[in-house]
Design a protein around this motif. Structure first.
Motif, PDB file in Angstrom:
ATOM      1  N   GLU A 216       0.833  -1.202   0.000  1.00 33.84           N
ATOM      2  CA  GLU A 216       0.000   0.000   0.000  1.00 33.84           C
ATOM      3  C   GLU A 216       0.868   1.252   0.000  1.00 33.84           C
ATOM      4  O   GLU A 216       0.563   2.243  -0.677  1.00 33.84           O
ATOM      5  N   GLY A 217       1.979   1.217   0.741  1.00 34.59           N
ATOM      6  CA  GLY A 217       2.902   2.349   0.748  1.00 34.59           C
ATOM      7  C   GLY A 217       3.495   2.605  -0.618  1.00 34.59           C
ATOM      8  O   GLY A 217       3.623   3.762  -1.052  1.00 34.59           O
ATOM      9  N   LEU A 218       3.857   1.538  -1.331  1.00 36.47           N
ATOM     10  CA  LEU A 218       4.356   1.706  -2.698  1.00 36.47           C
ATOM     11  C   LEU A 218       3.301   2.362  -3.582  1.00 36.47           C
ATOM     12  O   LEU A 218       3.608   3.246  -4.399  1.00 36.47           O
ATOM     13  N   THR A 219       2.056   1.931  -3.431  1.00 31.03           N
ATOM     14  CA  THR A 219       0.972   2.517  -4.217  1.00 31.03           C
ATOM     15  C   THR A 219       0.832   3.998  -3.912  1.00 31.03           C
ATOM     16  O   THR A 219       0.653   4.824  -4.827  1.00 31.03           O
ATOM     17  N   ARG A 220       0.934   4.372  -2.643  1.00 30.01           N
ATOM     18  CA  ARG A 220       0.849   5.783  -2.259  1.00 30.01           C
ATOM     19  C   ARG A 220       1.989   6.590  -2.876  1.00 30.01           C
ATOM     20  O   ARG A 220       1.827   7.782  -3.192  1.00 30.01           O
ATOM     21  N   LEU A 221       3.138   5.939  -3.063  1.00 28.14           N
ATOM     22  CA  LEU A 221       4.295   6.610  -3.676  1.00 28.14           C
ATOM     23  C   LEU A 221       4.217   6.633  -5.202  1.00 28.14           C
ATOM     24  O   LEU A 221       5.118   7.144  -5.857  1.00 28.14           O
TER      25      LEU A 221
END
Length: 416
Positions: free
Chosen positions: A43-48
């Motif tokens: 999810e953090g990668l998606t936010r980035l």
């Protein structure tokens, strides 16, 4: 022989997600771990701004070697790898990035890593408590160069910098003054080779070349730390368990836990692609002193079965377990005492004397490893309960069902 399928390694999945995001092309991860920690990383990668596609057996990540380029806020949940690796990935990009985490993760130290990043010219600010989340990074890429790092509290600081190295313009030369959990660094180096980067090591100096990573198809091996609960269960019940997918060439140092069990009297067979552990005679381990600095995530596993030994078990060199999801050394001591077991502790050690644990409620402190470790104790002490059994979702959401299924199957096999 009772076979147990262990879910994918959390440590390997997290590193693979970073490497895939940083690589040129699209990477496919086979059998990655799906848990709160790894889903939080994805999810953090998606936010980035990264594209991550997930189904039950495969995850596909479209890499961007230039790093994230869109301002973003990332919530890291309880995940230490998320909270330490993603800010490092963001530093290689361009933009303004804010990272925050749960109260549990906010308590865990970040300072040695962020000080190293500052040395490399990264503009960052701890917004509340110095050396802890929340954190803001004003990223303009990283030139690279030389840096000195103290990784005596967590090897993840070193892993984060190693992973960053190929994304810098000049590469990195990292001098490490202290290092705990060294086998996790070996995981990192091996996985970087799989993505096209070879790190040169000369003692405590690591030289990482620039040039980026290549996308690949990568199979995630089963989690050795998770397997430790099943290995320990076999050792103290006189039964047997086989875990496929782990063997002589496994990346994870925590598989060395079976060497500890073997030394204490269990029967162990490590094959090319599977490990089998059989119980010690009568389920009674011998005692002794065990240094667990390099495999400290399995310290609670050993502590939880130590009362069933024939002599005291003293676990030493495990100070870093005090700054995990909770103070694990203190949590083990507290819960063993709740069970009526005689325990002594010091700054970096715990000694457990033989005893007969009595039923009690385990204070989990929200730590998945405390729950899974004392579930093993519960096989010999019916009536043990947990104040937060669901915190296993961090690494193994299906643990309670899988563990009960193994216990039932192995008991039937032993009776048959």
């Amino acid at each position: 022989m009772t076979v147990v399928e262990i879910p994918g390694s959390k440590s390997v999945t997290a590193r693979a997600l970073f490497l895939a995001a940083a690589a040129e092309g699209t990477t496919t991860l086979l059998r990655p771990l799906s848990s709160d920690d790894t889903e939080g990383f994805a999810e953090g990668l998606t936010r980035l701004g990264y594209r991550v596609e997930r189904d039950e057996r495969e995850w596909r990540i479209e890499g961007r070697p230039q790093g994230p380029a869109t301002d973003a806020e990332v919530y890291c949940r309880d995940g230490a790898t998320t909270a330490r690796f993603l800010p490092t990935l963001a530093a290689a990009g361009h933009g303004s990035f804010r990272f925050d985490a749960s109260e549990q993760m906010r308590r865990r130290p970040l300072g040695p890593l962020t000080e190293a990043l500052r040395t490399l010219g990264v503009e960052l600010h701890h917004q509340e408590r110095e050396g802890h989340h929340p954190l803001r990074i004003e990223a303009r890429g990283v030139a690279g160069g030389e840096v000195t790092l103290d990784a005596g509290l967590s090897s993840q600081y070193l892993t984060a910098l190693l992973l960053l190295g190929p994304l810098t313009r000049q590469g990195l030369r990292i001098t490490v003054t202290d290092l705990v959990s060294a086998p996790y660094v070996e995981i990192t180096l091996a996985m970087m080779r799989s993505f096209g980067v070879r790190v040169e090591r000369d003692g405590n100096v690591f030289t990482v070349p620039p040039g980026g990573y290549r996308a690949t198809e990568y199979r995630v091996e089963p989690d050795a730390s998770t397997a430790s609960y099943f290995f320990a269960a076999a050792a103290v019940t006189g039964r047997e368990v086989t875990v496929p997918g782990l063997g002589r060439d496994a990346l994870q140092g925590d598989l060395r836990f079976v060497e500890v069990l073997e030394r204490l009297g269990a029967k162990v067979e490590v094959g090319a692609d599977r490990v089998t552990v059989g119980g010690a005679p009568g389920g009674r381990l011998t005692g002794g002193t065990v240094a667990m600095r390099d495999i400290s995530d399995t310290m609670p596993t050993l502590a939880a079965i130590a009362p069933f030994a024939t002599a005291p078990i003293r676990i030493v060199d495990v100070y870093n377990t005090r700054i995990k999801e909770c103070d694990r050394l203190d949590a083990c001591a507290e819960n063993l005492r709740r069970l009526g077991v005689d325990v002594a502790t010091g700054r970096d050690w715990i000694e457990i004397r033989p005893g007969t644990p009595q039923p009690a409620e385990i204070s989990t402190r929200g730590d998945h490893r405390i729950v899974m470790s004392f579930a093993v104790t519960g096989l010999r002490t019916p009536g043990i309960t947990f104040d937060d059994p669901g915190c296993v979702r961090k690494t193994f959401p299906d643990f309670h069902r899988a563990f009960a299924a193994w216990a039932d199957a192995s008991a039937e096999q032993a009776e048959g």
